[in-house]
Structure formats: structure tokens, C-alpha cells
Write an enzyme that holds these catalytic residues in place. Structure first.
Site, PDB file in Angstrom:
ATOM      1  N   ASN A  16      65.861  13.229  67.430  1.00 32.87           N
ATOM      2  CA  ASN A  16      65.519  12.877  69.138  1.00 32.87           C
ATOM      3  C   ASN A  16      65.954  11.765  69.617  1.00 32.87           C
ATOM      4  OD1 ASN A  16      63.490  12.438  66.775  1.00 32.87           O
ATOM      5  ND2 ASN A  16      62.453  11.514  68.467  1.00 32.87           N
ATOM      6  N   THR A  30      54.664  19.427  66.264  1.00 30.29           N
ATOM      7  CA  THR A  30      53.971  18.464  65.478  1.00 30.29           C
ATOM      8  C   THR A  30      53.002  19.390  64.691  1.00 30.29           C
ATOM      9  OG1 THR A  30      53.838  17.013  67.251  1.00 30.29           O
ATOM     10  CG2 THR A  30      52.098  16.970  65.654  1.00 30.29           C
ATOM     11  N   HIS A  53      59.052  23.254  74.697  1.00 28.45           N
ATOM     12  CA  HIS A  53      59.340  22.168  75.847  1.00 28.45           C
ATOM     13  C   HIS A  53      60.519  21.568  75.853  1.00 28.45           C
ATOM     14  CE1 HIS A  53      57.395  18.265  74.298  1.00 28.45           C
ATOM     15  NE2 HIS A  53      57.282  18.889  73.284  1.00 28.45           N
ATOM     16  N   GLN A  98      64.759  19.758  68.197  1.00 24.36           N
ATOM     17  CA  GLN A  98      65.737  19.221  69.057  1.00 24.36           C
ATOM     18  C   GLN A  98      66.879  20.156  69.119  1.00 24.36           C
ATOM     19  OE1 GLN A  98      65.608  16.765  71.527  1.00 24.36           O
ATOM     20  NE2 GLN A  98      63.704  15.879  70.895  1.00 24.36           N
ATOM     21  N   CYS A 110      57.001   8.256  71.335  1.00 25.21           N
ATOM     22  CA  CYS A 110      56.152   7.646  70.574  1.00 25.21           C
ATOM     23  C   CYS A 110      56.365   6.349  70.370  1.00 25.21           C
ATOM     24  CB  CYS A 110      56.040   8.404  69.181  1.00 25.21           C
ATOM     25  SG  CYS A 110      56.199  10.361  69.464  1.00 25.21           S
ATOM     26  N   THR A 113      42.877  31.974  68.493  1.00 23.25           N
ATOM     27  CA  THR A 113      43.466  32.712  69.545  1.00 23.25           C
ATOM     28  C   THR A 113      44.877  32.575  69.780  1.00 23.25           C
ATOM     29  OG1 THR A 113      41.051  33.532  70.141  1.00 23.25           O
ATOM     30  CG2 THR A 113      43.176  34.271  71.476  1.00 23.25           C
TER      31      THR A 113
END
Ligand SMILES: Cc1ncc(COP(=O)(O)O)c(C=O)c1O
Length: 414
Positions: free
Chosen positions: A155, A76, A205, A183, A331, A241
Site C-alpha cells: 500500500n 483487516t 473500498h 491493494q 495508519c 448477519t
């Protein structure tokens, strides 16, 4: 004796389980080597070295140079930095193009640009399988087109775009090409130079790495205006950071995914194909997107419409039965608006509403598929028995109970 009910996690398109090897690689960066990569002491230098190694690894895996890889908090953020970063640097180039099947993290960014009057946004066309129609790109590109953004692997319906010809057409007109590769990374061979893209977004992820970490590839010499101000991390493009343990996890997960791809993905495809074949024995179903197992379909992705019933209702029933799936994308699964991806490939609203996405990964088993088939057949039969919209011809093929129920409902309605 009680037996634990089987759980089949078939929502790997939303997120995946982190592999033990990945966690093991990340752990010392929380407990031992926790320095800030910007610090000048030993622990800081160690963290900086770790970052360099991870950057080199990720760059190597996508065919880029280390200096072209910027770490972010996920796809994102990468999508936002890429598209907003271009828009802010090129205020005079007013025209942007996207495919109609983009993820919300691209679609909503350009919709906001358009709403605020910064750009003129146009959507390209796709065919019934979600593949971009190249003529629509040729027709819509203009001299003032700043960028085109195309999702590499969709997706929801798993469509994989052939980016190379898309990039060539964009470049002939002087437009830049951004691809959302969240994806496809780790599932299919991917080399940003071969694809010809100027910018590409990734995350960890979806490939058994941690959440909240990703990367943005920016072709050498291409400039972006940064979105946040702060210290000069990530060549000043993404101040803040760096999340060193997560970045280590991203690099390790990607390394494993690419290393094992040739062995693992055919197995994932095999299970997905079997699931698709067995679910197609249920009457009135339709598979959405390209053929399962073909080069244009993401391994592990199965999107299927169960006609005459709501996807949300199936999802809830499957949840109780220990089968975890999603309807549309994560979503859109909390809203009643039908998925823009499914309507873009020509599905009617009611067909889009009846769609379920099963996404398999290397961790799924034959038992998961067997369980999903049984639970889905049960859920569909029960839900169809409660609907008045089912055609008579179909209801004859349902169980006796379902047929009687349907007829009673129909008589009442007549
Ligand atoms: C195609 C695509 N792009 C972007 C994203 C967003 O990724 P992240 O969760 O890393 O922000 C996702 C995940 O939902 C995705 O599937």
C-alpha cells in the site's frame, strides 16, 4: 466572479469514491429487499439469493469456488480471521514468517501472537524495491512453520510480489501462504489458484466500492478456528448477519474494476508516470519502490521522497492547496515513527519522513496532475526555504529568496 478551487484527490490507496453504478445496485437492498438472509420468509430468501449471487460473482472474479469465499467487514478482519484462525487451530506449529512490509492488519496480529508467547515470529528480507528475496524464504522456512504472510501489492510503495514461486517454496516445506490482496484486487489480473495461495484477503473500498466490507478466500478443505461465537453465518467462520447491501456493492465494484481493467489501468499508469516525471524536475527527490508502470508496481501508486523536508509538512501544505495525499500509510501518518516499509527498503529515517504517497484512480484527470505538480513544487520550495539542512549546492538552484534565507540561517548557525 468566484471560481471554486480545484481539488485533486490523490489518496485512492487509502480509499476511493464509490461509483454511481455501485450505489445504484446497493440501494434497493436498503429500501426494498431488506430481509435477513437467515430468515425463512420471502424477503429473507431474497436476501439469501442476493448473497449467493454476490458470492458467485466475487468467487468468479478471483478464480475461486463460491464455497471458498467468506464475506467479512474488510481486509483487516479477513487478515485477522486468516492468521488468528490458523494459529488457534495449530497450537503445535510455532513458527510464522511475514514480509517486513506488511500492513498493520497483518503485522500487528503476528506481533501480538509473538508477544503473548504463541509463536516465534521471523521477518523475511526484501530488496531495495520491496521485492521478497526468495533465498531468505528458503533459509527461514522450518518444519514447524505454520504460515507465511505476504502482502500482494504494498500500500505504500506499490510493490507487487510474484506470489507463485513464493507459494511453491512454502508448500515444499508444508507451510501455508496467506496473501493480503487489498491493494491488487481490481487493479491487476488476479486468480488465487494461479497464484497458489491458501488464503487471501480482499476489500471493496480500494476499488470504488463501499467501506466496511471485504472477503476472505480460504482454499477448499483448509480449516480455521473462528474468532467470534454466534449464529452459523458464513459456514460458521464469521458469525453475524451479513451486510447484504455492502456485499452487493463489493461484488458490483469488483465486477466493474475487472471488466474495465485493461482500458482503465493503462490510463491510470499514464497519469501516474507523468506526475512522477514532472515531480522529478524538483531537485533532490527520489522515487521509492519499483519502476512506475512496470509489472511489479501497483497502477496509480507513486511514493516519492522530497529530501530535507518533512512529509507531514508537505502533506499539510498540499491539503491547503486542495491536493489530498498521504505520507506513508494512513495508519502511520498520524505517528512520528518512520514507516517500517520505507526503512525496510533501506531509506534513512529522514528520507522516510520526507516521503509522500500519491495514489491515482480511474477518476483522476489531467487537471488533477497539473494541479498536484504546481502545488507540490510550491510547497517544497517554501518548506525548503525554511530548513537549515539543505545542501549549499541545492540552495543555489532554489529561488533567490530561498537562497538568501538559507544563507542567513546558515550564518546564524555557524
Ligand atoms: C494492504 C492493505 N491491507 C489491509 C488494509 C485494511 O483494509 P480495511 O480498511 O478494509 O480493513 C488496507 C487498507 O488500508 C491495505 O492497504
Amino acid at each position: 466572479m468566484s471560481t471554486t478551487p480545484h481539488i485533486a484527490y490523490l489518496d485512492n490507496g487509502d480509499s476511493t469514491q464509490v461509483l454511481p453504478e455501485v450505489i445504484e445496485e446497493m440501494l434497493p437492498h436498503f429500501t426494498e429487499w431488506y430481509g435477513n438472509p437467515a430468515s425463512l420468509h420471502q424477503l429473507g430468501l431474497r436476501a439469501e439469493e442476493t448473497l449467493d449471487e454476490a458470492r458467485e460473482k466475487v468467487a468468479g472474479l478471483i478464480g475461486a469456488k463460491p464455497a471458498e469465499v467468506f464475506f467479512t467487514s474488510g481486509a483487516t478482519e479477513s487478515n485477522n480471521i486468516a492468521l488468528e484462525g490458523l494459529r488457534r487451530l495449530h497450537p503445535k506449529k510455532k513458527h510464522v514468517l511475514i514480509s517486513p512490509i506488511e500492513h498493520a492488519s497483518v503485522r500487528n496480529v503476528v506481533l501480538r501472537m509473538e508477544k503473548e508467547g504463541f509463536v516465534e515470529l521471523e521477518e523475511l528480507s526484501v530488496d531495495g524495491e520491496g521485492l521478497l528475496i526468495l533465498d531468505s524464504l528458503r533459509e527461514k522456512l522450518r518444519d514447524d512453520t505454520l504460515f507465511v504472510s505476504v502482502i500482494h501489492g504494498n500500500n505504500e510503495i506499490g510493490t507487487i510480489q510474484d506470489l507463485r514461486p513464493i507459494a511453491e517454496i512454502c508448500h515444499e516445506k508444508g507451510a501455508l501462504l496467506h496473501a493480503d490482496c487489498a491493494q491488487t484486487f481490481g487493479k491487476i489480473p488476479l486468480n488465487v489458484k494461479d497464484l497458489g495461495v491458501d488464503l487471501a484477503s480482499f476489500n471493496a473500498h480500494k476499488l470504488h466500492g463501499p467501506k466496511g466490507v471485504g472477503a476472505l478466500y480460504v482454499r477448499k478443505r483448509l480449516k480455521l478456528r473462528r474468532l467470534f461465537e454466534g449464529p452459523p453465518q458464513e459456514q460458521g467462520l464469521r458469525p453475524g448477519t451479513e451486510n447484504v447491501p455492502a456485499i452487493v456493492g463489493l461484488a458490483k465494484a469488483a465486477e466493474i474494476a475487472v471488466r474495465d481493467m485493461d482500458e482503465v489501468m493503462p490510463q491510470v499508469n499514464e497519469l501516474t508516470k507523468q506526475l512522477a516525471d514532472r515531480l522529478q524536475e524538483i531537485p533532490h527527490v527520489q522515487i521509492n519502490g519499483p519502476e512506475i508502470g512496470s509489472k511489479n508496481r501497483l497502477p496509480g501508486n507513486l511514493n516519492i521522497t522530497f529530501k530535507y523536508i518533512e512529509g507531514e509538512a508537505i502533506l499539510m501544505s498540499l491539503n491547503y492547496g486542495g491536493v489530498y495525499v498521504s505520507s506513508g500509510s494512513a495508519c502511520s501518518s498520524r505517528s512520528l515513527v518512520p514507516s517500517h516499509v520505507l526503512t525496510s527498503i533501506g531509506l534513512l529515517h529522514e528520507e522516510a519522513h520526507g516521503s509522500i504517497r500519491y495514489t491515482l484512480s480511474r477518476l483522476n484527470t489531467q487537471e488533477d496532475v497539473d494541479h498536484a505538480v504546481v502545488e507540490t513544487a510550491k510547497a517544497v520550495e517554501r518548506l525548503r526555504a525554511m530548513t537549515a539542512f539543505i545542501p549549499e549546492e541545492h540552495s543555489k538552484r532554489e529561488s533567490e529568496h530561498a537562497t538568501t534565507f538559507y544563507k542567513q540561517r546558515k550564518e546564524k548557525l555557524d
